[in-house]
Design a protein around this motif. Structure first.
Motif, short mmCIF file in Angstrom:
data_model
loop_
_atom_site.label_atom_id
_atom_site.label_comp_id
_atom_site.label_asym_id
_atom_site.label_seq_id
_atom_site.Cartn_x
_atom_site.Cartn_y
_atom_site.Cartn_z
N SER A 139 0.80 -1.23 0.00
CA SER A 139 0.00 0.00 0.00
C SER A 139 0.83 1.27 0.00
O SER A 139 0.29 2.37 -0.11
CB SER A 139 -0.94 0.01 1.22
N SER B 264 0.40 3.63 -2.76
CA SER B 264 -0.91 4.30 -2.75
C SER B 264 -0.91 5.48 -1.78
O SER B 264 -1.94 6.13 -1.57
CB SER B 264 -2.01 3.32 -2.36
N GLY B 265 0.25 5.74 -1.16
CA GLY B 265 0.38 6.88 -0.27
C GLY B 265 0.21 6.57 1.19
O GLY B 265 0.18 7.49 2.01
N LEU B 266 0.10 5.30 1.56
CA LEU B 266 -0.04 4.93 2.96
C LEU B 266 1.31 4.52 3.52
O LEU B 266 1.93 3.57 3.04
CB LEU B 266 -1.05 3.78 3.11
N GLN C 92 -6.36 9.57 6.03
CA GLN C 92 -5.32 9.21 5.06
C GLN C 92 -5.77 8.04 4.18
O GLN C 92 -5.62 8.06 2.96
CB GLN C 92 -4.04 8.85 5.81
N LYS D 268 -8.37 8.72 1.40
CA LYS D 268 -7.87 9.40 0.20
C LYS D 268 -7.11 8.45 -0.72
O LYS D 268 -6.88 8.78 -1.89
CB LYS D 268 -6.95 10.55 0.61
N ALA D 269 -6.70 7.30 -0.20
CA ALA D 269 -5.85 6.39 -0.97
C ALA D 269 -6.66 5.60 -1.98
O ALA D 269 -7.83 5.27 -1.75
CB ALA D 269 -5.13 5.44 -0.02
N GLN D 270 -6.03 5.29 -3.09
CA GLN D 270 -6.65 4.50 -4.15
C GLN D 270 -5.83 3.21 -4.35
O GLN D 270 -4.62 3.22 -4.20
CB GLN D 270 -6.69 5.28 -5.46
N ASN E 131 -3.65 0.43 -6.01
CA ASN E 131 -2.65 0.55 -7.08
C ASN E 131 -2.62 -0.72 -7.94
O ASN E 131 -3.42 -1.65 -7.74
CB ASN E 131 -1.28 0.90 -6.50
N ASP F 235 -6.06 -1.07 5.99
CA ASP F 235 -6.79 -0.33 4.95
C ASP F 235 -7.70 -1.29 4.19
O ASP F 235 -7.67 -2.51 4.40
CB ASP F 235 -5.83 0.39 4.00
N LEU G 56 -7.79 -1.38 0.69
CA LEU G 56 -7.37 -1.24 -0.70
C LEU G 56 -7.47 -2.54 -1.48
O LEU G 56 -7.67 -2.52 -2.69
CB LEU G 56 -5.96 -0.67 -0.77
#
Length: 234
Positions: A13, A16-18, A59, A62-64, A66, A91, A93
């Motif tokens: 993750s 994905s910005g985490l 946080q 906002k993540a998507q 990947n 998360d 994801l």
């Protein structure tokens, strides 16, 4: 056809910005684990713990997903022998990327847990100190995440899957946190082939029969493509 068991950690993750435990400047770098990820820390300062997990929810929202999450979902849909995804991540994801049932051994940010009666429900975006449980009405709500010193979820089911696995893949995990760090050895003892896909070798790298290193969004889709081609040619 072979059953595949996949363990994922924070590394899948990260793109994905985490952030992971070891990222400089991230949420974890601003706090001691003992203060925000243990039962004792919650007793000492529940406001700090709620503030920390409220920030993590923001946080995560906002993540998507990947390319790595989507590739594993594709493997799960197409692999005839079955693919079980076990994650240390809190998360969602994997699910957002299209995966079916995922075993969240450390709980999820989307969940709330009553510290008295054990009731679980969907967490509000922000939790507060003395948040009441909707079942017993006690002001003892906490995030439904597994803290250090607590028993992870689904352990019996996970060990059953490991015993049945023909292939065990560890993705994006440091190999330092037990019991997950022992899954590769457990699967190997049952006859499974073991593979590590990671940015760099983990602490338990010697346990793996095969290693693929690089960013998750590159390494995992390539591995999934190879697996699906191999599956079609059998």
């Amino acid at each position: 056809m072979e059953k595949i068991v996949i363990l994922t950690g924070a590394g899948i993750s990260a793109e994905s910005g985490l952030g992971t435990f070891r990222d400089e400047g991230g949420l974890w770098a601003q706090h001691r684990i003992e203060d925000v990820a243990t039962p004792e820390g919650f007793v000492r300062n529940p406001a700090l713990v709620h503030e920390f997990y409220n920030a993590r929810r923001v946080q995560a929202a906002k993540a998507q997903p990947n390319a790595a999450h989507r590739a594993l979902a594709r493997l799960q849909k197409r692999w005839p022998g079955g693919v079980v995804i076990v994650t240390q991540n809190v998360d969602s994801l994997h699910e957002a990327g299209g995966a079916a049932r995922v075993l969240h051994m450390h709980g999820t940010l989307a969940g709330a847990l009553c510290g008295v009666c054990g009731h679980r429900w969907t967490s509000p975006p922000e939790m507060e100190v003395h948040e009441p449980c909707p079942a017993c009405f006690q002001p003892t709500a906490r995030p439904d995440v597994v803290w250090f010193g607590e028993m992870p979820y689904f352990m019996d089911e996970i060990y059953d899957h490991l015993a049945e696995a023909a292939l065990f893949a560890s993705i994006g995990t440091s190999g330092q946190v037990y019991p997950a760090a022992g899954f590769a050895q457990e699967a190997r003892a049952g006859g499974a082939r073991t593979i590590e896909l990671n940015l760099e070798p983990s602490s338990g790298a010697s346990v793996f029969d095969e290693t693929h290193l690089g960013p998750a969004t590159e390494v995992i889709p390539r591995w999934v493509n190879e697996m699906l081609v191999r599956g079609r040619t059998r």
